[in-house]
Design an enzyme around this catalytic site. Structure first.
Site, PDB file in Angstrom:
ATOM      1  N   CYS A  82       7.820  10.820 -66.920  1.00 18.84           N
ATOM      2  CA  CYS A  82       6.672  10.306 -66.171  1.00 18.84           C
ATOM      3  C   CYS A  82       5.918  11.451 -65.496  1.00 18.84           C
ATOM      4  CB  CYS A  82       7.176   9.313 -65.130  1.00 18.84           C
ATOM      5  SG  CYS A  82       5.907   8.542 -64.098  1.00 18.84           S
ATOM      6  N   THR A 125      15.988 -14.494 -84.518  1.00 20.06           N
ATOM      7  CA  THR A 125      16.434 -14.040 -85.839  1.00 20.06           C
ATOM      8  C   THR A 125      15.549 -14.563 -86.976  1.00 20.06           C
ATOM      9  OG1 THR A 125      18.128 -15.784 -85.806  1.00 20.06           O
ATOM     10  CG2 THR A 125      18.833 -13.555 -85.219  1.00 20.06           C
ATOM     11  N   ASP A 160      12.453  -8.897 -77.044  1.00 23.01           N
ATOM     12  CA  ASP A 160      11.471  -8.627 -78.096  1.00 23.01           C
ATOM     13  C   ASP A 160      10.036  -8.969 -77.724  1.00 23.01           C
ATOM     14  OD1 ASP A 160      11.347 -11.539 -78.501  1.00 23.01           O
ATOM     15  OD2 ASP A 160      13.231 -11.295 -79.588  1.00 23.01           O
ATOM     16  N   SER A 166      21.548 -19.311 -78.074  1.00 26.93           N
ATOM     17  CA  SER A 166      22.409 -18.476 -77.236  1.00 26.93           C
ATOM     18  C   SER A 166      23.841 -18.981 -77.289  1.00 26.93           C
ATOM     19  CB  SER A 166      21.925 -18.487 -75.783  1.00 26.93           C
ATOM     20  OG  SER A 166      22.825 -17.768 -74.950  1.00 26.93           O
ATOM     21  N   HIS A 194      16.604  -9.734 -69.413  1.00 25.89           N
ATOM     22  CA  HIS A 194      17.095  -8.424 -69.852  1.00 25.89           C
ATOM     23  C   HIS A 194      15.951  -7.454 -70.129  1.00 25.89           C
ATOM     24  CE1 HIS A 194      21.048 -10.523 -71.224  1.00 25.89           C
ATOM     25  NE2 HIS A 194      21.119 -10.126 -69.972  1.00 25.89           N
TER      26      HIS A 194
END
Length: 206
Positions: free
Chosen positions: A144, A18, A94, A184, A111
């Protein structure tokens, strides 16, 4: 503790990024307060949902494209250079740990990452920029060369985590001698179980 540790597991969440201008997902101003996520099954079975998904991702790409690593990302790289880092396990998609200089073999993006696009059929990974540019021009969700649906290499709701990456994370938790949990809430499972594996071994936990 950090001075004496030699195998540090850094577990990072949205709060680490952030300060780089990337919003979190679950906070008061989080992404999911303003957007409805597209579930993986919807993406795979409904063209209109694939369009909605790509529109959300292109908005993210535009917002995050200028984000730079911050002091926390750089401090973790310093740990690696000092020979103290066992692994970074991040919930963030990110790519800022990579951008800061964390080595691929010291990084588990549990993730996934927005820095790649992956075919859901053949698994080929490619640079996302040409696909975003094509979507801007045509409004058609990219496909694809094999005919499979292309999707940013992130884990969607309802999509299984990569078992290879889970095993890498678990192995690090079994080998580390200190856990740093950074940014977290440890509320998103199964990712949040990784530092707990180390804690159950009696490893110091900060």
């Amino acid at each position: 503790m950090l001075r004496s540790a030699s195998h540090v597991l850094a577990f990072t969440g949205a709060g680490v990024s952030t300060p780089s201008g990337i919003p979190d997902y679950r906070g008061p101003q989080g992404v999911w307060k303003t957007k409805t996520p597209v579930f993986y099954e919807e993406f795979m079975t409904d063209r209109s949902e694939r369009i909605r998904y790509w529109q959300q991702k292109i908005d993210d790409f535009d917002a995050w494209g200028t984000a730079k690593p911050n002091a926390v990302h750089r401090a973790i790289v310093d740990l690696e250079h000092a020979g103290k880092l066992e692994m970074v396990v991040t919930q963030n998609i990110d790519g800022l740990h990579s951008a800061a200089g964390t080595s691929d073999d010291k990084l588990v993006e549990i993730h996934g990452t927005v820095r790649l696009v992956r075919c859901q059929t053949c698994g080929e990974e490619t640079d996302p920029l040409p696909h975003y540019e094509a979507f801007r021009k045509t409004g058609e969700p990219p496909v694809c060369h094999c005919g499979g649906f292309l999707k940013p290499a992130t884990i969607s709701f309802g999509q299984n985590l990569d078992p290879f990456e889970i095993e890498r994370a678990r192995s690090a938790a079994l080998s580390c001698d200190l856990v740093l949990a950074l940014g977290s809430t440890l509320s998103v499972y199964p990712a949040a179980s990784v530092p707990l594996v180390a804690a159950e071994r009696g490893v110091p936990y900060v």
